[in-house]
Write a protein that holds these residues in place. Sequence first.
Motif, PDB file in Angstrom:
ATOM      1  N   HIS A   1      51.983  73.703 116.521  1.00  0.00           N
ATOM      2  CA  HIS A   1      51.685  73.919 117.944  1.00  0.00           C
ATOM      3  C   HIS A   1      50.624  74.994 118.162  1.00  0.00           C
ATOM      4  O   HIS A   1      50.249  75.253 119.314  1.00  0.00           O
TER       5      HIS A   1
ATOM      6  N   TRP B   1      45.681  68.862 119.431  1.00  0.00           N
ATOM      7  CA  TRP B   1      46.747  68.741 118.452  1.00  0.00           C
ATOM      8  C   TRP B   1      46.161  68.859 117.054  1.00  0.00           C
ATOM      9  O   TRP B   1      44.992  68.592 116.834  1.00  0.00           O
TER      10      TRP B   1
ATOM     11  N   ASN C   1      40.956  66.204 119.714  1.00  0.00           N
ATOM     12  CA  ASN C   1      40.822  66.253 121.180  1.00  0.00           C
ATOM     13  C   ASN C   1      40.193  67.568 121.627  1.00  0.00           C
ATOM     14  O   ASN C   1      40.682  68.229 122.551  1.00  0.00           O
TER      15      ASN C   1
ATOM     16  N   LYS D   1      44.801  66.611 125.145  1.00  0.00           N
ATOM     17  CA  LYS D   1      45.566  67.766 124.670  1.00  0.00           C
ATOM     18  C   LYS D   1      45.256  68.023 123.202  1.00  0.00           C
ATOM     19  O   LYS D   1      45.263  67.115 122.377  1.00  0.00           O
TER      20      LYS D   1
ATOM     21  N   THR E   1      47.304  75.921 118.459  1.00  0.00           N
ATOM     22  CA  THR E   1      45.934  75.424 118.612  1.00  0.00           C
ATOM     23  C   THR E   1      44.934  76.540 118.879  1.00  0.00           C
ATOM     24  O   THR E   1      43.737  76.276 118.962  1.00  0.00           O
TER      25      THR E   1
END
Length: 760
Positions: free
Chosen positions: A442, A544, A537, A542, A444
């Motif tokens: 999670h 990931w 992305n 979003k 990023t």
Amino acid sequence: MSEPKALTPTPAGDTYKGWLFKWTNYIKGYQRRWFVLSNGLLSYYRTQAEMGHTCRGTINLATANIAVEDSCNFVISNGGAQTYHLKASSEVERQRWITALELAKAKAVRNQAESDDSGDECPTSPPTSGQGGGARNSNSEVQSTLRTLGSKVEDLSTCNDLIAKHGSALQRSLSELEGVRLGGDTDGKIRQVTERATLFRITSNAMINACRDFLSLAQAHSKRWQKALHSERDQRIRLEETLEQLAKQHNHLERAFRGATVLPLSQSNPALDSKSSGSVKGDASDEDDENEFFDAMEDPAGFITVPADPKYHRRSGSNVSGLSTETGIDDQSLCDEQSLGSNPESPQSLEVEPVRKRRTKIPDKPNYSLNLWSIMKNCIGKELSKIPMPVNFNEPISMLQRLSEDLEYYELLDKAAKCQSSLEQLCYVAAFTVSSYSTTVHRTGKPFNPLLGETYELDRLRESGYRSLCEQVSHHPPAAAHHAISERGWTLRQEISLASKFRGKYLSIMPLGSIQCMFEKSNNHYSWKKVTTTVHNIIVGKLWIDQSGEIDVVNHQTGDRCHLKFAPYSYFSRDVARKVTGVVADKEGKAHYVLSGTWDEKMEFSRVMQSNKGENGTEGKQKTVYQTLKAKELWKKNPLPEGAETMYYFSSLALTLNEPEEGVAPTDSRRRPDQQLMEAGRWDEANAEKQRLEEKQRSVRREREREAQQAANLPEEGAEGVEVAEDGEKEGGGRGKEVQEGLYPSLSPSFQGVHFPVLI
């Protein structure tokens, strides 16, 4: 220019084909394309001739939304990644496509749910000889029939909804027609009523056909159902009786084994000896719970695991030494995990001082919006470390602290240090390499680029028995050195540099360098490298993160090797996401353990009892089939702290990395002012401070290069030392004059007089 007339779509079994007009762009508008609906996938081509070789696009209806815009237009979207704006030549044709798409979507969703459910099922015990083949065939026939009938029931349900929908629309049109006076509106209303009546007739015919198919199938398979049901009931009763007997035998063997391990061999129970030395036939059925097997799984790593042959089952007996000699090896862990906490010589047992309580929260992340494309559009193809980025895309820790996070699951190395077997030790080291990626799933945000000469010290001797030190040793290319040593018998060091490229849609980060791990007791020396990290992305959608590639963990002392494969994410793959598989083999290449799991959740290992070459895989490569014992858990991810989503998804260890410590160096990452300001939520001030530091380092670097150029023009007798410094600058990035003169102790805690260049 008039549009060409679209042909009426034709159904062919479960396939639906026909011409539709697809929106391309504002210049070309709608263009005619050939669409094919089959197996829950909608694909399109420019012409029918392209069907054999070139597909222009495919959308999976299982996750797609179907929306009607007007009389002829409709939209299919799967959540933003793919969106088709389509137009039919008439409302009747559009409705035919909508009906076919809704039926196909219902089937796709049902098939996906069935495949997920079937993937979780596992066989209980092998069927008895003479009945296994018939039972499997009967079961597959029943399952096939149930799926077919379930599909027809779903068709009936969908048709029922469509009939109700179109019936209501037809009723409204008839009511409106009754109230319309004779005149210009009459023709339009009559045309509307005619079209809706046609739609109602088409849907009704589909309902009638579905009912006819369901009735014929139910009548054809009714007797077969009854026979299969009775057979399944009888088999279930037999299996329950068999399981009850096995449970009793297991409890008896467990008590016998415990008694044999507690009492000396000469004092063991004679009655127990007489029972355990029974007939050989009883040995095959006396199975311990430890020898359960897992079923074969679809594995892209080039091998397949299947249950081991019953001859490898652990035999019962009062002789404890015979327990391992008959099977060749015990699949129980050779590592004494309890001794890690109960060893009287361990540092924890001698600890008298209270352990410091670490913080569990940091300020919440502010919600600042920023257009990423405005920054990244001119950086395509460039090195990431040379792109100036605001702190909005960072997380409030440096890259050195991210390297220190690899020690989050240091317990795996503690367990490895206790192992007597080098092969099992290799399993724990491999699990440690996988665990270092669990914190990235999670995360990023980009960590801060360390300044040249920046350090980070992580002292956990009291809590965990290890101490770690990181330092940024090179500017361009960026490189860091990490060294950790534990009182429990292991040492870890890594020299990591990063190469990264921005590709427009995604960002690839390729770690270079190697990681070394040494164990004092066994003198085993392991090395491995990291896999590629991809951030998807970047522009739209979003963010990931995915990890992909292969890792070879090599024991240079024994020649043992573990080959790990990180499977890249695929939208169309039925396999579990973020999957990792591996095989532990000795120096001759013989496999001893199989590893499986995911890099964001857990890893398991199972003992290989036999291996042979199997059938060719999908790519023509021959896969190896491993017969294995039941899988045991190697590592499991710790849950994130409460409220982690507002704290950059930091783990419990990451939350403490910026906590102030006494006695750290002035160059420690905790003292960076821009990083501290960002953690406190003062992002504007953090951006200004970051720019000040970067400009300060640029000016220092230019000054150092100017001095080096002047030194190059000195007489020959004084040039030797300069050449060495220049070589260090060119090869490793150089520490610079200020590091050599020992100016770090004079730095203030806020980096006001910082001398080392920032990584930019």
